[in-house]
Scaffold this motif. Structure first.
Motif, PDB file in Angstrom:
ATOM      1  N   ASP A  54      22.558  15.239  58.587  1.00  0.00           N
ATOM      2  CA  ASP A  54      23.426  14.380  59.389  1.00  0.00           C
ATOM      3  C   ASP A  54      24.107  15.159  60.508  1.00  0.00           C
ATOM      4  OD1 ASP A  54      25.942  12.687  60.071  1.00  0.00           O
ATOM      5  OD2 ASP A  54      24.754  11.370  58.779  1.00  0.00           O
ATOM      6  N   GLN A 300      30.233   7.803  54.938  1.00  0.00           N
ATOM      7  CA  GLN A 300      29.464   7.153  55.999  1.00  0.00           C
ATOM      8  C   GLN A 300      28.069   7.768  56.124  1.00  0.00           C
ATOM      9  OE1 GLN A 300      30.625   4.398  57.755  1.00  0.00           O
ATOM     10  NE2 GLN A 300      28.470   4.326  58.374  1.00  0.00           N
ATOM     11  N   ASP A 304      24.604   5.772  55.602  1.00  0.00           N
ATOM     12  CA  ASP A 304      23.634   5.765  56.712  1.00  0.00           C
ATOM     13  C   ASP A 304      22.267   6.278  56.253  1.00  0.00           C
ATOM     14  OD1 ASP A 304      25.591   4.797  58.363  1.00  0.00           O
ATOM     15  OD2 ASP A 304      26.015   6.711  59.338  1.00  0.00           O
ATOM     16  N   ARG A 308      18.648   4.429  55.949  1.00  0.00           N
ATOM     17  CA  ARG A 308      17.474   4.997  56.603  1.00  0.00           C
ATOM     18  C   ARG A 308      16.305   5.124  55.619  1.00  0.00           C
ATOM     19  NH1 ARG A 308      19.293  10.243  59.065  1.00  0.00           N
ATOM     20  NH2 ARG A 308      20.689   8.825  60.178  1.00  0.00           N
TER      21      ARG A 308
END
Length: 316
Positions: A54, A300, A304, A308
């Motif tokens: 990330d 978060q 996410d 994905r």
């Protein structure tokens, strides 16, 4: 002092006594350890993976957290699988070389963790007390050097006593612990261990004092800075960025201090074994949850990446 009896030492294996000799309790301990170990490894690997993939988690704070998660996996792996094997196989013997290797890695990872906790507190101090200069002070080169310093400090602090203990001769094979531990090993020796014991205590106390002073000093400055902030919202946000680290620090130092403040000498061994078990199994399990549940960016990033992965699985 112990008398030197080198010619009479025939011990080549140690016997790990473990937490209990009750077969029913051993099943419970095995189940508990297996579950906590599995989830602690999964949890910490998740943290490491999230920070790797990330882009929002590429700051110094998460770089240190990534390394802390790696240390947690290493610490629990150095201890728990061996004890799981002992319970499942019933074979409680371990060679002296394997025992010393286990002691080395457990103490190395534990000592390095304390130095890393001190570095993480310094990182929070810079983030809150010097926010405008944070990126320049905590740049990638500085972060890498700080991590390297933690490992070198952990290694240097344990090497003197460890190297001296390699020459010991042993007259007893009983290791009344859940894993190989320095204290039972020294008690089993028929060599003079007074100097090694004092050196080990000095190094342990030095590590705790040095790192604790750094942590406490950082948080004194942090609290002073936060209390000067004009709005309650700013104060709340500042404290929330430190709360996860403060909880982990409390667990780490609290468990370590508790082992040395026992109700009586008779209960010392059983208390130490129980606390050690919690330190190497429950603490590594809790830390990912502490950082995930109390950190919006990590939560978060987790959501996410789940989306994905779900999207990619639908495509295939």
């Amino acid at each position: 002092m112990k008398s030197v009896m080198r010619n009479h030492s025939t011990v080549t294996m140690f016997i790990i006594m473990g937490l209990t000799n009750d077969p029913h309790l051993e099943i419970l301990v095995f189940t508990f350890l297996f579950i906590t170990y599995t989830f602690s490894v999964i949890g910490n690997l998740t943290i490491i993976s999230l920070i790797l993939v990330d882009s929002h988690l590429k700051t110094a704070m998460y770089f240190f957290l990534q390394n802390f998660s790696f240390l947690e996996i290493s610490l629990t792996t150095a201890c728990v699988p061996t004890y799981l094997y002992i319970i499942s196989s019933g074979n409680k013997t371990i060679s002296i070389k394997a025992c010393f290797s286990q002691v080395f890695f457990i103490i190395l990872f534990g000592a390095t963790e304390f130095f890393l906790l001190a570095v993480m507190s310094y990182d929070r101090y810079v983030a809150i007390c010097k926010p405008l200069h944070y990126m320049s002070i905590m740049n990638s080169r500085v972060c890498r050097n700080l991590i390297l310093s933690c490992w070198i400090s952990g290694l240097l602090i344990i090497l003197p006593a460890f190297c001296l203990s390699l020459n010991l001769e042993f007259c007893d094979s009983t290791n009344d612990h859940i894993a190989c531990d320095a204290s039972p090993i020294l008690k089993n020796s028929c060599s003079d261990t007074w100097f090694i014991e004092q050196l080990a205590i000095f190094c342990a106390v030095l590590t705790l004092i040095m790192t604790l002073v750094c942590v406490v000093s950082s948080y004194i400055y942090i609290i002073k800075t936060v209390l000067r902030l004009p709005s309650s919202q700013q104060r709340k946000k500042a404290f929330s960025t430190c709360s996860s680290h403060m909880i982990v620090v409390s667990i780490s130092y609290g468990s370590c201090i508790f082992m040395y403040i026992n109700p009586s000498a008779k209960e010392e061994v059983s208390v130490n074994k129980a606390v050690s078990l919690l330190t190497v199994s429950v603490a590594p399990l809790l830390n990912p949850f502490i950082y995930t549940l109390r950190n919006k960016q990590v939560k978060q990033a987790f959501h996410d990446n789940l989306k994905r992965l779900a999207f990619l699985s639908k495509e295939y």
